[in-house]
Design a protein around this motif. Structure first.
Motif, PDB file in Angstrom:
ATOM      1  N   ARG A 134     -12.558   3.574  -6.996  1.00  0.00           N
ATOM      2  CA  ARG A 134     -13.982   3.973  -8.224  1.00  0.00           C
ATOM      3  C   ARG A 134     -13.872   4.984  -8.232  1.00  0.00           C
ATOM      4  N   LEU A 135     -14.262   5.377  -9.405  1.00  0.00           N
ATOM      5  CA  LEU A 135     -14.442   6.328 -10.237  1.00  0.00           C
ATOM      6  C   LEU A 135     -15.626   7.711  -9.497  1.00  0.00           C
ATOM      7  N   SER A 136     -16.232   7.010  -8.672  1.00  0.00           N
ATOM      8  CA  SER A 136     -17.539   8.150  -8.018  1.00  0.00           C
ATOM      9  C   SER A 136     -16.719   7.796  -6.681  1.00  0.00           C
ATOM     10  N   ASN A 137     -15.389   7.512  -6.450  1.00  0.00           N
ATOM     11  CA  ASN A 137     -14.657   8.988  -4.819  1.00  0.00           C
ATOM     12  C   ASN A 137     -14.227   9.866  -5.674  1.00  0.00           C
ATOM     13  N   PRO A 138     -13.910  10.875  -4.332  1.00  0.00           N
ATOM     14  CA  PRO A 138     -13.019  11.731  -4.452  1.00  0.00           C
ATOM     15  C   PRO A 138     -12.166  11.799  -5.293  1.00  0.00           C
ATOM     16  N   THR A 139     -10.973  10.271  -4.502  1.00  0.00           N
ATOM     17  CA  THR A 139      -9.730  10.209  -5.504  1.00  0.00           C
ATOM     18  C   THR A 139      -9.633   9.538  -6.698  1.00  0.00           C
ATOM     19  N   GLY A 140     -10.719   9.061  -7.603  1.00  0.00           N
ATOM     20  CA  GLY A 140     -10.892   8.313  -8.613  1.00  0.00           C
ATOM     21  C   GLY A 140     -12.089   9.648  -9.088  1.00  0.00           C
ATOM     22  N   ALA A 149      -9.151  10.747 -12.747  1.00  0.00           N
ATOM     23  CA  ALA A 149      -9.171  11.272 -13.609  1.00  0.00           C
ATOM     24  C   ALA A 149      -9.348  12.565 -14.043  1.00  0.00           C
ATOM     25  N   ALA A 150      -9.389  13.765 -13.612  1.00  0.00           N
ATOM     26  CA  ALA A 150      -9.182  14.803 -13.892  1.00  0.00           C
ATOM     27  C   ALA A 150      -8.153  15.497 -13.599  1.00  0.00           C
ATOM     28  N   ASN A 151      -7.413  15.081 -13.102  1.00  0.00           N
ATOM     29  CA  ASN A 151      -6.196  15.573 -12.907  1.00  0.00           C
ATOM     30  C   ASN A 151      -4.434  14.866 -13.240  1.00  0.00           C
ATOM     31  N   PRO A 152      -4.123  15.217 -14.563  1.00  0.00           N
ATOM     32  CA  PRO A 152      -3.314  14.004 -14.776  1.00  0.00           C
ATOM     33  C   PRO A 152      -1.757  13.323 -13.576  1.00  0.00           C
ATOM     34  N   ARG A 153      -2.008  15.011 -12.734  1.00  0.00           N
ATOM     35  CA  ARG A 153      -0.922  14.251 -11.726  1.00  0.00           C
ATOM     36  C   ARG A 153      -1.362  14.397 -10.853  1.00  0.00           C
ATOM     37  N   THR A 154      -0.471  13.565 -10.196  1.00  0.00           N
ATOM     38  CA  THR A 154      -0.829  13.026  -7.986  1.00  0.00           C
ATOM     39  C   THR A 154       0.513  12.718  -7.398  1.00  0.00           C
ATOM     40  N   ASP A 184       0.599  -1.056  -0.130  1.00  0.00           N
ATOM     41  CA  ASP A 184       0.308   0.310  -0.311  1.00  0.00           C
ATOM     42  C   ASP A 184       0.847   0.727   0.052  1.00  0.00           C
ATOM     43  N   LEU A 185       0.347   2.310  -0.629  1.00  0.00           N
ATOM     44  CA  LEU A 185       0.723   3.669  -0.460  1.00  0.00           C
ATOM     45  C   LEU A 185      -0.209   4.545  -0.135  1.00  0.00           C
ATOM     46  N   TRP A 186       0.785   5.894   0.038  1.00  0.00           N
ATOM     47  CA  TRP A 186      -0.743   6.852   0.376  1.00  0.00           C
ATOM     48  C   TRP A 186      -0.826   7.675  -1.120  1.00  0.00           C
ATOM     49  N   VAL A 187      -2.145   7.827  -1.723  1.00  0.00           N
ATOM     50  CA  VAL A 187      -2.076   9.643  -2.641  1.00  0.00           C
ATOM     51  C   VAL A 187      -2.877  10.197  -3.257  1.00  0.00           C
ATOM     52  N   ALA A 188      -1.779  11.046  -2.797  1.00  0.00           N
ATOM     53  CA  ALA A 188      -2.600  12.438  -2.708  1.00  0.00           C
ATOM     54  C   ALA A 188      -3.153  12.555  -4.376  1.00  0.00           C
ATOM     55  N   SER A 189      -4.067  13.548  -4.048  1.00  0.00           N
ATOM     56  CA  SER A 189      -4.578  14.383  -4.815  1.00  0.00           C
ATOM     57  C   SER A 189      -5.484  15.829  -4.947  1.00  0.00           C
ATOM     58  N   ALA A 190      -5.953  16.343  -5.822  1.00  0.00           N
ATOM     59  CA  ALA A 190      -7.395  17.647  -4.928  1.00  0.00           C
ATOM     60  C   ALA A 190      -8.331  17.348  -6.603  1.00  0.00           C
ATOM     61  N   GLY A 191      -9.243  18.282  -5.801  1.00  0.00           N
ATOM     62  CA  GLY A 191     -10.735  18.088  -6.915  1.00  0.00           C
ATOM     63  C   GLY A 191     -10.447  19.832  -7.094  1.00  0.00           C
ATOM     64  N   PRO A 192     -11.204  19.826  -8.381  1.00  0.00           N
ATOM     65  CA  PRO A 192     -11.561  21.317  -8.859  1.00  0.00           C
ATOM     66  C   PRO A 192     -11.470  22.278  -7.851  1.00  0.00           C
TER      67      PRO A 192
END
Length: 153
Positions: A57-63, A67-72, A26-34
C-alpha cells in the motif's frame, strides 16, 4: 558452513544468490522516512532475473518511503547465510506495471495484486550492490555486485 568448509568463490555465490531470489517467497525491505525513522518489513517478492518486484500500500510507511526515496536495502536469509541487496526503486501503478511482472508475481505468490485496488503500488528494485556470505569465513569477497554489475561479468 562449518570450519572445514572452504569459502565459496564469487561465481558460486552469484549462482546461489540468483537461486535464492528465484526460489524464496519473502524478503526484508528496509526503508526510511523523511524524518529518518527506519522501517523494516517482510514483503513477498518476484525476481524476474534482473529486478525485484514488490507490492504494498502506498499509504503505509514502507510504501510512502519507497515512493519518495529511490534507494532501498533488501535482505534474505539469517545471520549464517546472508544476502544484502541495495537497489534503486521505481514506482508503478497497476496500469503501469509490466504485465510480465504482475503475472509473474501472481504465479509465484498466489496473490493477484492487480485486484487489490488503487491503494497499492508496485515497486521495481534494480540491484546496484549485492553482498553474500556464509558466516565469518566468507566476509572477505562478499561483494558480488558493484554498480549494477555482477563481479563475474
Amino acid at each position: 558452513m562449518t570450519g572445514t568448509t572452504p569459502p565459496r568463490d564469487s561465481a558460486q555465490r552469484i549462482t546461489d544468490v540468483r537461486d535464492r531470489l528465484a526460489r524464496e517467497m519473502d524478503l526484508w525491505v528496509a526503508s526510511a522516512g523523511p524524518d529518518g525513522m527506519p522501517y523494516l518489513v517482510p514483503l513477498s517478492f518476484l525476481w524476474d532475473g534482473a529486478d525485484v518486484w514488490l507490492v504494498t500500500r502506498l499509504s503505509n510507511p514502507t510504501g510512502r518511503n519507497l515512493a519518495a526515496n529511490p534507494r532501498t536495502r533488501l535482505a534474505l536469509g539469517d545471520t549464517r547465510d546472508v544476502v544484502l541487496l541495495d537497489g534503486e526503486v521505481t514506482t508503478y501503478t497497476h496500469d503501469e506495471v509490466p504485465v510480465e511482472a504482475a503475472d509473474g508475481f501472481h504465479a509465484k505468490t498466489g496473490w493477484n495484486a492487480r485486484r487489490a485496488g488503487p491503494a497499492y503500488r508496485w515497486f521495481r528494485v534494480r540491484p546496484v550492490d549485492v553482498q553474500a556470505w556464509h558466516e565469518e569465513p566468507e566476509l572477505a569477497g562478499r561483494q558480488v555486485m558493484t554498480d549494477g554489475e555482477w563481479t563475474d561479468a
